[in-house]
Design an enzyme around this catalytic site. Structure first.
Site, PDB file in Angstrom:
ATOM      1  N   LYS A  93       0.943  -1.441  -0.311  1.00 12.74           N
ATOM      2  CA  LYS A  93      -0.348   0.258   0.183  1.00 12.74           C
ATOM      3  C   LYS A  93       0.528   0.785  -0.194  1.00 12.74           C
ATOM      4  O   LYS A  93       0.405   1.944   1.004  1.00 12.74           O
ATOM      5  CB  LYS A  93      -1.071   0.467   0.981  1.00 12.74           C
ATOM      6  CG  LYS A  93      -2.128  -0.651   1.211  1.00 12.74           C
ATOM      7  CD  LYS A  93      -3.203  -0.734   2.134  1.00 12.74           C
ATOM      8  CE  LYS A  93      -4.183  -2.158   2.170  1.00 12.74           C
ATOM      9  NZ  LYS A  93      -3.121  -3.664   2.175  1.00 12.74           N
TER      10      LYS A  93
HETATM   11  O1  6AU Z   1      -8.857 -12.028   6.238  1.00 13.41           O
HETATM   12  P1  6AU Z   1      -8.659 -11.119   6.445  1.00 13.41           P
HETATM   13  O2  6AU Z   1      -9.128  -9.550   7.631  1.00 13.41           O
HETATM   14  O3  6AU Z   1      -7.323 -11.740   7.873  1.00 13.41           O
HETATM   15  O4  6AU Z   1      -7.017  -9.883   6.282  1.00 13.41           O
HETATM   16  C1  6AU Z   1      -7.653  -9.191   5.263  1.00 13.41           C
HETATM   17  C2  6AU Z   1      -6.328  -8.808   4.765  1.00 13.41           C
HETATM   18  C3  6AU Z   1      -4.917  -8.012   5.426  1.00 13.41           C
HETATM   19  C4  6AU Z   1      -5.594  -6.658   4.507  1.00 13.41           C
HETATM   20  O5  6AU Z   1      -4.183  -5.345   4.760  1.00 13.41           O
HETATM   21  C5  6AU Z   1      -5.846  -6.888   3.643  1.00 13.41           C
HETATM   22  O6  6AU Z   1      -6.902  -8.119   3.467  1.00 13.41           O
HETATM   23  N1  6AU Z   1      -6.626  -5.655   2.982  1.00 13.41           N
HETATM   24  C6  6AU Z   1      -6.786  -5.166   2.152  1.00 13.41           C
HETATM   25  C7  6AU Z   1      -6.042  -4.812   1.143  1.00 13.41           C
HETATM   26  C8  6AU Z   1      -5.981  -6.421   0.676  1.00 13.41           C
HETATM   27  O7  6AU Z   1      -5.444  -4.210  -0.030  1.00 13.41           O
HETATM   28  C9  6AU Z   1      -7.218  -3.192   1.881  1.00 13.41           C
HETATM   29  C10 6AU Z   1      -8.688  -3.263   2.502  1.00 13.41           C
HETATM   30  O8  6AU Z   1      -9.767  -2.735   2.316  1.00 13.41           O
HETATM   31  N2  6AU Z   1      -8.809  -4.585   3.726  1.00 13.41           N
HETATM   32  C11 6AU Z   1      -8.083  -5.517   3.629  1.00 13.41           C
HETATM   33  O9  6AU Z   1      -8.259  -6.338   4.554  1.00 13.41           O
HETATM   34  O10 6AU Z   1      -3.890  -8.423   4.659  1.00 13.41           O
END
Ligand code: 6AU
Length: 259
Positions: A93
């Site tokens: 990011k």
């Molecule tokens: O399923 P989780 O909640 O354990 O993990 C979600 C993953 C984490 C966050 O850094 C990422 O998704 N993420 C992102 C990304 C992919 O860029 C954006 C966002 O808005 N929310 C989010 O959770 O590794």
């Protein structure tokens, strides 16, 4: 539900090499799963990459949370990615001016440009951030893809309205862009990929603002590639969880394909 063309048709409509590769990979492996391996120990990342590798399209890491980082982790991860045919995403990011981003991408202890197939960037600095990644790539021979974080999954996220619109219209105006990280279908170009995080089998939330929707709900809202982290990493039986998410997500994808 938003009806969409198949990934193989959309691959033909794409101008981005990483998106083309991803569309084909998802179709071939019949998986739309992007596993978030948010572990702080190298071995845990490698273990889940080995276990889940045959069933995922992308393994996503946050390299800056790893406590015992070393180049072996990268080499082993690259070997697993080759063996099991998945892509590696560093979810950095990036969010600074182009010049600094080009250095964060290429230099420093992680040298992300050397190993990540895909990276994430915030559109907040404007399109200079895409040029910054481009500059960081100058000496790289392999294709790299950029996902623009246009809409976040967390409660109260400021990524709304005009910000999202401008991310799509202005920042994404580059062939280096593979797709968007977003919650809903905010773009029209079928050659771009919607990456959606915040997914669990049961609609829920964590205690730090993360919000979860179900696989069917996000695919119906346009998700092509779906990020699952703790839904898998914290499951008692991780492999069963991987297989279950893969199956539910692929069925949801098949249902919305029109052709
Ligand atoms: O399923 P989780 O909640 O354990 O993990 C979600 C993953 C984490 C966050 O850094 C990422 O998704 N993420 C992102 C990304 C992919 O860029 C954006 C966002 O808005 N929310 C989010 O959770 O590794």
């Amino acid at each position: 539900q938003i009806p969409m063309k198949s990934f193989s048709t959309r691959a033909k409509a794409s101008k981005n090499q990483s998106a083309i590769k991803l569309f084909k990979l998802m179709e071939q492996k019949q998986t739309t799963l992007c596993l978030a391996a948010d572990f702080v120990k190298s071995q845990e990342i490698l273990d889940i990459a080995q276990l889940a590798g045959p069933h995922i399209a992308v393994l996503k890491v946050h390299i800056d949370i790893v406590e015992d980082y070393n180049k072996d982790l990268i080499q082993n991860l690259k070997n697993l990615a080759k063996t099991h045919n998945f892509m590696i995403m560093e979810d950095r990011k990036f969010a600074d001016i182009g010049q600094v981003v080009s250095q964060q991408f290429r230099n420093g202890m992680y040298s992300i440009a050397e190993w990540a197939d895909l990276v994430t960037v915030h559109p907040v600095p404007g399109k200079g951030i895409i040029q910054g990644i481009g500059k960081g790539l100058d000496e790289c021979s392999e294709d790299k893809g950029i996902f623009i974080v246009a809409e976040m999954s967390s409660a109260g996220a400021l990524t709304t309205g005009e910000y999202v619109e401008k991310a799509v219209k202005e920042v994404a105006d580059s062939e280096m862009v593979t797709g968007f990280v977003c919650q809903t279908n905010i773009f029209k170009d079928p050659g771009l990929i919607q990456l959606t995080p915040g997914v669990k089998l049961v609609e829920s939330a964590d205690d730090l603002g993360q919000q979860y929707n179900t696989p069917n709900a996000v695919v119906d809202k346009g998700a092509d590639l779906i990020v699952v982290g703790r839904g898998i990493t914290q499951a008692k039986d991780q492999l069963s969880a991987v297989l279950e998410y893969k199956k539910v997500l692929w069925e949801a994808y098949k249902k919305r394909v029109v052709e």
